[in-house]
Design a protein around this motif. Sequence first.
Motif, PDB file in Angstrom:
ATOM      1  N   LYS A 194      45.194  42.281  45.998  1.00 29.92           N
ATOM      2  CA  LYS A 194      44.652  42.760  44.721  1.00 29.92           C
ATOM      3  C   LYS A 194      43.788  41.675  44.082  1.00 29.92           C
ATOM      4  O   LYS A 194      42.696  41.951  43.580  1.00 29.92           O
ATOM      5  N   TRP A 195      44.277  40.446  44.105  1.00 29.43           N
ATOM      6  CA  TRP A 195      43.541  39.324  43.532  1.00 29.43           C
ATOM      7  C   TRP A 195      42.192  39.151  44.255  1.00 29.43           C
ATOM      8  O   TRP A 195      41.159  38.980  43.612  1.00 29.43           O
ATOM      9  N   ALA A 196      42.217  39.206  45.572  1.00 28.12           N
ATOM     10  CA  ALA A 196      40.980  39.079  46.357  1.00 28.12           C
ATOM     11  C   ALA A 196      40.041  40.252  46.065  1.00 28.12           C
ATOM     12  O   ALA A 196      38.819  40.063  45.986  1.00 28.12           O
ATOM     13  N   ALA A 197      40.600  41.444  45.879  1.00 31.53           N
ATOM     14  CA  ALA A 197      39.770  42.614  45.591  1.00 31.53           C
ATOM     15  C   ALA A 197      39.087  42.491  44.222  1.00 31.53           C
ATOM     16  O   ALA A 197      37.929  42.888  44.070  1.00 31.53           O
ATOM     17  N   ILE A 198      39.795  41.942  43.257  1.00 29.54           N
ATOM     18  CA  ILE A 198      39.213  41.747  41.925  1.00 29.54           C
ATOM     19  C   ILE A 198      37.981  40.853  42.020  1.00 29.54           C
ATOM     20  O   ILE A 198      36.929  41.151  41.477  1.00 29.54           O
ATOM     21  N   PHE A 199      38.121  39.747  42.730  1.00 27.90           N
ATOM     22  CA  PHE A 199      37.031  38.774  42.783  1.00 27.90           C
ATOM     23  C   PHE A 199      36.016  39.050  43.890  1.00 27.90           C
ATOM     24  O   PHE A 199      35.033  38.320  44.008  1.00 27.90           O
ATOM     25  N   SER A 200      36.223  40.093  44.680  1.00 33.23           N
ATOM     26  CA  SER A 200      35.227  40.432  45.694  1.00 33.23           C
ATOM     27  C   SER A 200      34.108  41.299  45.111  1.00 33.23           C
ATOM     28  O   SER A 200      33.055  41.433  45.713  1.00 33.23           O
ATOM     29  N   GLN A 203      30.964  42.190  42.952  1.00 32.46           N
ATOM     30  CA  GLN A 203      29.822  41.359  42.567  1.00 32.46           C
ATOM     31  C   GLN A 203      29.765  41.109  41.061  1.00 32.46           C
ATOM     32  O   GLN A 203      29.468  40.010  40.635  1.00 32.46           O
ATOM     33  N   TRP A 204      30.077  42.111  40.235  1.00 30.77           N
ATOM     34  CA  TRP A 204      30.032  41.915  38.789  1.00 30.77           C
ATOM     35  C   TRP A 204      31.080  40.914  38.335  1.00 30.77           C
ATOM     36  O   TRP A 204      30.848  40.140  37.407  1.00 30.77           O
ATOM     37  N   MET A 205      32.226  40.899  39.022  1.00 29.37           N
ATOM     38  CA  MET A 205      33.276  39.948  38.657  1.00 29.37           C
ATOM     39  C   MET A 205      32.892  38.534  39.085  1.00 29.37           C
ATOM     40  O   MET A 205      33.190  37.570  38.381  1.00 29.37           O
ATOM     41  N   LYS A 206      32.229  38.405  40.238  1.00 28.33           N
ATOM     42  CA  LYS A 206      31.734  37.092  40.659  1.00 28.33           C
ATOM     43  C   LYS A 206      30.716  36.572  39.653  1.00 28.33           C
ATOM     44  O   LYS A 206      30.749  35.397  39.278  1.00 28.33           O
ATOM     45  N   PHE A 207      29.814  37.439  39.200  1.00 25.69           N
ATOM     46  CA  PHE A 207      28.809  37.034  38.222  1.00 25.69           C
ATOM     47  C   PHE A 207      29.480  36.613  36.912  1.00 25.69           C
ATOM     48  O   PHE A 207      29.149  35.566  36.340  1.00 25.69           O
ATOM     49  N   LEU A 208      30.420  37.438  36.431  1.00 23.46           N
ATOM     50  CA  LEU A 208      31.127  37.120  35.193  1.00 23.46           C
ATOM     51  C   LEU A 208      31.895  35.806  35.326  1.00 23.46           C
ATOM     52  O   LEU A 208      31.874  34.976  34.415  1.00 23.46           O
ATOM     53  N   THR A 209      32.534  35.609  36.451  1.00 25.55           N
ATOM     54  CA  THR A 209      33.271  34.365  36.685  1.00 25.55           C
ATOM     55  C   THR A 209      32.325  33.172  36.720  1.00 25.55           C
ATOM     56  O   THR A 209      32.634  32.101  36.186  1.00 25.55           O
ATOM     57  N   PHE A 210      31.158  33.349  37.337  1.00 30.47           N
ATOM     58  CA  PHE A 210      30.151  32.290  37.374  1.00 30.47           C
ATOM     59  C   PHE A 210      29.713  31.918  35.954  1.00 30.47           C
ATOM     60  O   PHE A 210      29.608  30.733  35.612  1.00 30.47           O
ATOM     61  N   VAL A 211      29.480  32.916  35.120  1.00 26.41           N
ATOM     62  CA  VAL A 211      29.094  32.673  33.724  1.00 26.41           C
ATOM     63  C   VAL A 211      30.212  31.934  32.993  1.00 26.41           C
ATOM     64  O   VAL A 211      29.966  31.009  32.213  1.00 26.41           O
ATOM     65  N   GLN A 253      31.925  27.219  45.084  1.00 22.83           N
ATOM     66  CA  GLN A 253      32.245  27.342  46.510  1.00 22.83           C
ATOM     67  C   GLN A 253      33.495  28.206  46.705  1.00 22.83           C
ATOM     68  O   GLN A 253      33.513  29.085  47.571  1.00 22.83           O
ATOM     69  N   VAL A 254      34.512  27.988  45.909  1.00 25.23           N
ATOM     70  CA  VAL A 254      35.742  28.785  46.007  1.00 25.23           C
ATOM     71  C   VAL A 254      35.444  30.236  45.649  1.00 25.23           C
ATOM     72  O   VAL A 254      35.890  31.162  46.340  1.00 25.23           O
ATOM     73  N   LEU A 255      34.670  30.460  44.605  1.00 25.66           N
ATOM     74  CA  LEU A 255      34.358  31.816  44.159  1.00 25.66           C
ATOM     75  C   LEU A 255      33.614  32.604  45.234  1.00 25.66           C
ATOM     76  O   LEU A 255      33.941  33.752  45.504  1.00 25.66           O
ATOM     77  N   TRP A 256      32.621  32.004  45.859  1.00 28.89           N
ATOM     78  CA  TRP A 256      31.825  32.736  46.840  1.00 28.89           C
ATOM     79  C   TRP A 256      32.444  32.752  48.232  1.00 28.89           C
ATOM     80  O   TRP A 256      31.943  33.398  49.124  1.00 28.89           O
TER      81      TRP A 256
END
Length: 120
Positions: free
Chosen positions: A52-58, A60-68, A115-118
């Motif tokens: 579930k955790w991996a699915a949340i961060f997989s 694209q919008w969540m990766k962008f939000l996390t990057f911000v 690096q961890v995020l992507w």
Amino acid sequence: MSQNYGTKRIVTGAHYGLRDWIAQRATAIIMALFTIVLLLQVVIGEPVSYYKWAAIFSQQWMKFLTFVVILSILYHVWVGVRDIFMDYIKPVGIRLGLQVFSIVWLVGCAGWSIQVLWRL
């Protein structure tokens, strides 16, 4: 007519004031909103697991939000640490060394975080 009474006014970092105060509040709001979004993602639906955790961060919008949010955290930390150094570390050489160390550390943390995020 203004009189000069021989006092010398030293202003250090005065131009940072309002801009950084607003930046601190804006980055705090971004981090708070991210926390709410993340909590909703975790609480709603299936029990929390690695998948579930991996699915949340997989997503694209969540990766962008996390990057911000990563950028917001780094800027938030930089403003706070820089202000502490300016207020409490008087020797210029030590203060500059600490600021350079902080910048290098924060840039390293940014690289590692991204690096961890992507990698997900």
